[in-house]
Each structure stands twice: as structure tokens, then as C-alpha cells.
Write a protein that holds these residues in place. Structure first.
Motif, mmCIF file in Angstrom:
data_model
loop_
_atom_site.group_PDB
_atom_site.id
_atom_site.type_symbol
_atom_site.label_atom_id
_atom_site.label_comp_id
_atom_site.label_asym_id
_atom_site.label_seq_id
_atom_site.Cartn_x
_atom_site.Cartn_y
_atom_site.Cartn_z
ATOM 1 N N SER A 137 0.838 -1.195 0.000
ATOM 2 C CA SER A 137 0.000 0.000 0.000
ATOM 3 C C SER A 137 0.875 1.247 0.000
ATOM 4 O O SER A 137 1.820 1.355 0.782
ATOM 5 N N LEU A 138 0.548 2.198 -0.877
ATOM 6 C CA LEU A 138 1.337 3.424 -0.992
ATOM 7 C C LEU A 138 0.814 4.464 -0.006
ATOM 8 O O LEU A 138 0.083 5.382 -0.368
ATOM 9 N N ILE A 139 1.210 4.309 1.248
ATOM 10 C CA ILE A 139 0.847 5.253 2.304
ATOM 11 C C ILE A 139 2.121 5.938 2.770
ATOM 12 O O ILE A 139 3.054 5.290 3.270
ATOM 13 N N PHE A 140 2.171 7.246 2.602
ATOM 14 C CA PHE A 140 3.360 8.004 2.986
ATOM 15 C C PHE A 140 3.474 8.048 4.508
ATOM 16 O O PHE A 140 2.535 8.432 5.209
ATOM 17 N N VAL A 141 4.644 7.662 5.009
ATOM 18 C CA VAL A 141 4.927 7.677 6.443
ATOM 19 C C VAL A 141 6.109 8.612 6.666
ATOM 20 O O VAL A 141 7.219 8.349 6.205
ATOM 21 N N GLY A 142 5.856 9.717 7.342
ATOM 22 C CA GLY A 142 6.924 10.669 7.587
ATOM 23 C C GLY A 142 6.402 12.093 7.601
ATOM 24 O O GLY A 142 5.190 12.333 7.671
ATOM 25 N N GLY A 159 10.300 14.499 -3.242
ATOM 26 C CA GLY A 159 8.943 14.501 -2.696
ATOM 27 C C GLY A 159 8.310 13.132 -2.835
ATOM 28 O O GLY A 159 8.133 12.622 -3.943
ATOM 29 N N LEU A 160 7.939 12.542 -1.700
ATOM 30 C CA LEU A 160 7.434 11.165 -1.695
ATOM 31 C C LEU A 160 5.969 11.074 -1.266
ATOM 32 O O LEU A 160 5.444 9.964 -1.159
ATOM 33 N N HIS A 161 5.310 12.194 -1.030
ATOM 34 C CA HIS A 161 3.996 12.176 -0.393
ATOM 35 C C HIS A 161 2.844 11.952 -1.362
ATOM 36 O O HIS A 161 1.735 11.648 -0.918
ATOM 37 N N ASP A 162 3.072 12.098 -2.680
ATOM 38 C CA ASP A 162 1.997 11.970 -3.666
ATOM 39 C C ASP A 162 1.933 10.533 -4.165
ATOM 40 O O ASP A 162 2.793 10.101 -4.947
ATOM 41 N N PRO A 163 0.932 9.746 -3.766
ATOM 42 C CA PRO A 163 0.891 8.340 -4.182
ATOM 43 C C PRO A 163 0.687 8.172 -5.680
ATOM 44 O O PRO A 163 1.165 7.192 -6.266
ATOM 45 N N GLU A 164 0.008 9.103 -6.334
ATOM 46 C CA GLU A 164 -0.226 8.979 -7.774
ATOM 47 C C GLU A 164 1.078 9.119 -8.543
ATOM 48 O O GLU A 164 1.341 8.365 -9.492
ATOM 49 N N VAL A 165 1.905 10.088 -8.154
ATOM 50 C CA VAL A 165 3.199 10.249 -8.811
ATOM 51 C C VAL A 165 4.076 9.015 -8.582
ATOM 52 O O VAL A 165 4.718 8.508 -9.514
#
Length: 354
Positions: A18-23, A69-75
Motif C-alpha cells: 500500500s502506498l501510504i506516505f509515512v513521515g 517529494g514522496l507524499h503523492d501516491p499517484e506520482v
């Protein structure tokens, strides 16, 4: 936010991949920068659409895609689809609290580790996660925010001369990791200069402020050690890898990288031991100072014991005490008490108690 562990409540119960940004989000919009090069040509641009990345997979040139930048799951999903990055790898990339590691797949090599920087105003170590995915002709790097230690590598690529333009993405990966490890050493050296200054201060002036500073440096060195130790394991695995993505010509450079990692790890351990020694020296200095105070008070009290006895004897209210009516009795008693005090001081000095 905790420095050693990130809160992962938002990923609890979700399926793997799952692409959930942690941080902590450090940039507003992800930025994709592409550098495509070979021995003769160079193309450097900011990419808006991940579809233009697909030709890099079949090109003979070396391509370096950097994602800030790692927070955008679509990118992240589009980049993962373009380079066939497994979902579990993408999950590790967007988890900024992940432990540094190296994983090998049949068609790619994945590594993640920490880039360190020193906030000189607060004297505090800042960490940013760097993830690298190595494929046949491409290297994809993921960072939390713009700004890194790789500008010298980019300058080497822009110059047509040099080994970097002639080698593949595996050598580029080595060059980036080499910059990360060199920066580790730089950060440790900056902190080490101050740590070595504690040698004299801890004996001359063991103040509460100095103790607080020593403990602060111990926390920072522990934080560095958390990043450096597993990064050393990454260098060791790269040297021993038999993955076809790493050319034999790159192995000597990876062994040099391992030497640098060992040097950083040794420096961290040395300064951690020095801080432990400084703390022991501080406790010893404080204890010695307390002993000196207690020694002085003990001698002071010991001298006054016989003087208090004499004063107590002649302070009694008996009617028949011949010395009370003697005209010079007061002065004689004071002189005798002074002699007793001086005699005891001379005795203590002879015994080397003073």
C-alpha cells in the motif's frame, strides 16, 4: 515526531504494497528531474509527465531520474509503473522511517539509506531518506525534498570528460553512495572537533551546562550510528553481490566505498567511546570536588571539637570554678585554644591530610 521511530498507525491493517506516505511532508509538489547521458550527449530536464520516462528503458544511454517529494501516491505509482518497480519496493520508498537496507531482484537492485546534515544553529543532526532503484540502463533516486549532496556528481556528468560519462548506472550509484558516505564522515568530523575539546573542560570546569552538552552529543552520535551501521552493511553487500546489474569493472570502486564506510563506522564508535569517557571523567571530577569539600568540612569540624569541649567546660554554671575568678583566665583559655587548633593543623599537615 520521534527521531528513531516513525508512527505507523496509518498503515496498520493495510495490505502489503500500500502506498501510504509515512513521515513528515517536506515539499509541496514532487519534482522529477531527468539526466540522460552517454560519452557524447547530455540531456537534462525537469519532467512533468512520467510517460516520457518509458523510452529511457530501451535507450542505450544512461538515465538518472531523481524524484524530490514522496507524499503523492499517484506520482509514485506512475513512476513505479514506468520502471516496473515492485509494490513492496514502492511501499518501502514512501516509508521514510525505514531501516537502511539493500534488496536484489532479478531485474533491479533496491537500496535505501539516510542522508545526514548538521543544523549548526541547533547543533542537531537532520536526516533525509534516500532510496535508489537500479535497473538495466536507469537509476531512479527518491528524496524527501530538493537539495542534496549530489551537486558535485551532477557537475561531473555535465563535464564531458571523466569516467562517469563512460560508465553505466551502476557506477553512477557508486558515485552517489560515495557522496553520502563522504558526507557522513564530514558530519562526524565536525562533531568530533567539539567532542575532543571536552577533554580539558571536563576536568577544569565540570559544570551542569557541560554535562548537558555531553549528553546532547551522545544523543546525536547515537542518531548517526543508527544511520551509519546499516549503511555499512549495504556497502558490504554491494561488494559481494553477483547481480548482473553491477559490472565487474565497478567492483573495485565498491570495495573503496566499503573502506570509506568502515572508516565512518570506526569514527562513530571512537567518538561514542570518547563521550562515554568524558561522562566518566565528569562524574569523577564532580566526585573529587565533593570529596575536597567534605574533607575541608571534616577538618574544620574536627578542629572545633576540642575547642567546643573547652568552651563547654568553662561555660558550666558551677559556683566553685577557680579559673573563673582568675584575672587573665579568659586570655589564657583563648591562647590555649589557639595552640590546640594550630597544633592539630600541624599534625594534619604532617600526616599529609592537608
Amino acid at each position: 515526531m520521534a527521531r528513531f521511530l516513525n508512527n505507523r498507525d496509518q498503515t496498520a491493517g493495510l495490505p502489503p504494497g500500500s502506498l501510504i506516505f509515512v513521515g513528515q511532508r517536506k515539499t509541496d509538489v514532487p519534482i522529477l528531474r531527468m539526466i540522460d547521458y552517454d560519452g557524447e550527449t547530455l540531456r537534462e530536464e525537469t519532467v512533468a509527465d512520467s510517460d516520457v520516462l518509458r523510452p529511457c528503458l530501451t535507450s542505450d544511454s544512461t538515465s538518472w531520474l531523481n524524484v524530490d517529494g514522496l507524499h503523492d501516491p499517484e506520482v509514485m505509482r506512475r513512476v513505479g509503473d514506468a520502471f516496473a518497480i515492485p509494490p513492496l519496493v514502492l511501499e518501502d520508498i514512501v516509508n521514510t522511517g525505514h531501516r537502511p537496507k539493500l534488496e536484489e531482484y532479478p531485474d533491479l537492485l533496491f537500496t535505501t539509506l539516510k542522508m545526514l546534515s548538521l543544523d549548526e544553529e541547533e547543533n542537531r543532526i537532520q536526516a533525509e531518506q534516500l532510496s535508489c532503484v537500479l535497473t538495466g540502463k536507469c537509476l531512479i533516486t527518491f528524496q524527501e525534498q530538493p537539495g542534496d549532496v549530489f551537486e558535485p556528481v551532477r557537475d561531473r556528468i555535465r563535464r564531458q570528460s571523466g569516467r562517469l560519462r563512460q560508465r553505466g548506472p551502476d557506477y553512477l550509484l557508486y558515485a552517489l553512495l560515495d557522496r553520502v558516505f563522504e558526507n557522513y564522515l564530514k558530519v562526524v568530523e565536525v562533531l568530533g572537533e567539539r567532542i575532543e575539546e571536552f577533554d580539558e573542560e571536563v576536568l577544569d570546569d565540570p559544570s551542569a551546562e557541560l554535562l548537558e552538552e555531553i549528553n546532547a552529543y551522545r544523543r546525536e552520535m547515537a542518531y548517526i550510528r543508527k544511520a551509519v551501521r546499516p549503511a555499512r552493511e549495504i556497502a558490504l553487500k554491494l561488494v559481494r553481490t553477483e547481480n548482473g546489474l553491477v559490472a565487474d569493472e565497478t567492483l573495485p570502486f565498491l570495495r573503496d566505498l566499503l573502506d570509506l564506510a568502515e572508516q565512518v563506522s570506526d569514527a562513530v564508535e571512537i567518538y561514542r567511546e570518547m563521550l562515554g569517557d568524558h561522562l566518566n571523567s565528569y562524574n569523577m571530577a564532580v566526585s573529587n570536588r565533593l570529596n575536597d569539600v567534605m574533607k575541608f568540612l571534616t577538618i574544620f569540624a574536627t578542629i572545633f571539637i576540642p575547642l567546643s569541649f573547652l568552651a563547654g567546660v568553662y561555660g558550666m554554671n558551677f559556683e566553685v570554678m577557680p579559673e573563673l575568678r582568675y584575672p587573665y583566665g579568659y586570655f589564657i583559655l583563648l591562647g590555649f585554644m589557639a595552640c590546640v587548633a594550630i597544633g592539630m593543623l600541624l599534625y594534619f599537615r604532617k600526616k599529609k591530610w592537608l
